[in-house]
Design an enzyme around this catalytic site. Structure first.
Site, PDB file in Angstrom:
ATOM      1  N   HIS A   1       0.852  -1.348  -0.034  1.00  0.00           N
ATOM      2  CA  HIS A   1       0.078  -0.027   0.267  1.00  0.00           C
ATOM      3  C   HIS A   1       0.571   1.442  -0.170  1.00  0.00           C
ATOM      4  CE1 HIS A   1      -3.691   2.648   1.491  1.00  0.00           C
ATOM      5  NE2 HIS A   1      -2.661   3.099   1.774  1.00  0.00           N
ATOM      6  N   GLU A   2       1.693   1.068   1.047  1.00  0.00           N
ATOM      7  CA  GLU A   2       2.851   2.560   1.002  1.00  0.00           C
ATOM      8  C   GLU A   2       3.435   3.080  -0.476  1.00  0.00           C
ATOM      9  OE1 GLU A   2       1.637   4.498   2.946  1.00  0.00           O
ATOM     10  OE2 GLU A   2       0.609   3.280   4.448  1.00  0.00           O
TER      11      GLU A   2
ATOM     12  N   HIS B   1       1.784   4.460  -3.013  1.00  0.00           N
ATOM     13  CA  HIS B   1       1.830   5.934  -3.074  1.00  0.00           C
ATOM     14  C   HIS B   1       2.945   6.679  -4.063  1.00  0.00           C
ATOM     15  CE1 HIS B   1      -1.551   6.552  -0.925  1.00  0.00           C
ATOM     16  NE2 HIS B   1      -1.448   5.691   0.722  1.00  0.00           N
TER      17      HIS B   1
ATOM     18  N   GLU C   1      -6.809   7.301  -1.250  1.00  0.00           N
ATOM     19  CA  GLU C   1      -6.397   5.357  -0.519  1.00  0.00           C
ATOM     20  C   GLU C   1      -6.797   4.386  -0.922  1.00  0.00           C
ATOM     21  OE1 GLU C   1      -4.323   5.487   2.019  1.00  0.00           O
ATOM     22  OE2 GLU C   1      -3.568   7.823   1.977  1.00  0.00           O
TER      23      GLU C   1
ATOM     24  N   ASP D   1      -4.762   0.865  -1.798  1.00  0.00           N
ATOM     25  CA  ASP D   1      -5.321   0.205  -1.179  1.00  0.00           C
ATOM     26  C   ASP D   1      -5.849  -0.947  -2.498  1.00  0.00           C
ATOM     27  OD1 ASP D   1      -5.838   0.758   1.402  1.00  0.00           O
ATOM     28  OD2 ASP D   1      -8.408   1.523   1.155  1.00  0.00           O
TER      29      ASP D   1
END
Length: 277
Positions: free
Chosen positions: A119-120, A123, A180, A184
């Site tokens: 997830h991170e 980004h 977000e 996800d």
């Protein structure tokens, strides 16, 4: 990432190669020796703590960026991606179960901490990450075609979330929660692919049945309806139940694992699943 053209993919690969991670706790702890704490003086302690932090930050002015400094307390159960340093941050507070369990198998940990890490990382490759290149320089490294393809995908994501009524008369703001929601989606799909790429010994019998529950356990929460309505207007994340279910519903592996079929609450026809990778 399906929307990136070859030139952008090359920069994305460089971004991954240069990405670093802060995990657990810093090598050098912050010094609080000059901070005075007094008994029975909560307000004074707060003011002195704020002053202490202001002086710490002011002392950094004019100095080179310390790439080893931590912006987050190691005790905090959170994580984030820093686009200017091209770093993911995973403090000790986020590492215990349900995210990571040293006694669990690969399937559970890829579904837990693996999806959080992915997830991170993701980004770095969304609309925010597109503003910073592999060296953290603020520049748009996507072409017009990259942006157009990404917009076409995200328009679908926004529409899907806009249509979800969480409580009577209360819907998710698909545009507000888009970064977000995309992370996800990308995180779960990437973690699934990473787990599936392990040698056969890493894919023990029934592993998929442990991967998805481990992912869903991250989002266990209990809230009053009033709090949920408040967060729908202020939190850039979708409600926890949607974070658990929506990304899984887009993944072929989820439907293959649990044999979903038309009429099931979490069934999504193959042609309607949102595919990022």
């Amino acid at each position: 990432m399906a929307w990136l053209t070859p030139a952008a993919r090359a920069e994305a690969a460089a971004k991954v190669a240069r990405m670093t991670a802060k995990v657990g706790y810093p090598a050098a702890w912050r010094d609080y020796g000059a901070l005075e704490i007094r008994r029975a003086d909560a307000l004074g302690n707060r003011d002195r703590a704020r002053r202490h932090e202001w002086l710490r930050l002011a002392a950094l002015s004019g100095k080179p960026v310390d790439r080893q400094a931590w912006a987050m307390s190691p005790l905090e159960p959170n994580a984030f991606y820093d686009p200017m340093l091209n770093q993911i941050n995973l403090p000790a507070g986020i590492l215990p179960a349900p995210f990571f369990d040293a006694k669990a198998d690969d399937a559970a940990n890829y579904g837990g901490i693996g999806t959080l890490i992915a997830h991170e990382i993701s980004h770095a490759f969304d609309s925010n990450g597109a503003q910073f290149d592999s060296r953290g320089v603020q520049r748009d490294w996507w072409s017009a075609a990259d942006h157009a393809a990404f917009d076409a995908l995200t328009t679908q994501v926004v529409a899907r979330f806009d249509a979800i009524e969480v409580l009577p008369g209360a819907r998710v703001n698909g545009k507000f929660t888009l970064p977000e929601n995309m992370a996800d989606l990308m995180g779960l799909q990437l973690a699934w692919r990473a787990w599936r790429s392990l040698p056969e010994t890493g894919q023990a019998s029934g592993g998929a049945e442990r991967f998805f529950p481990a992912y869903a356990q991250q989002w266990a929460a209990k809230r009053r309806d009033e709090r949920t309505r408040q967060l729908l207007a202020s939190d850039p994340h979708a409600p926890p139940s949607l974070r658990a279910n929506f990304p899984a519903m887009q993944l072929d592996g989820f439907h293959e694992t649990f044999g979903t079929r038309e009429g099931d609450a979490m069934f999504v026809p193959a042609q309607d699943r949102l595919r990022v990778w």
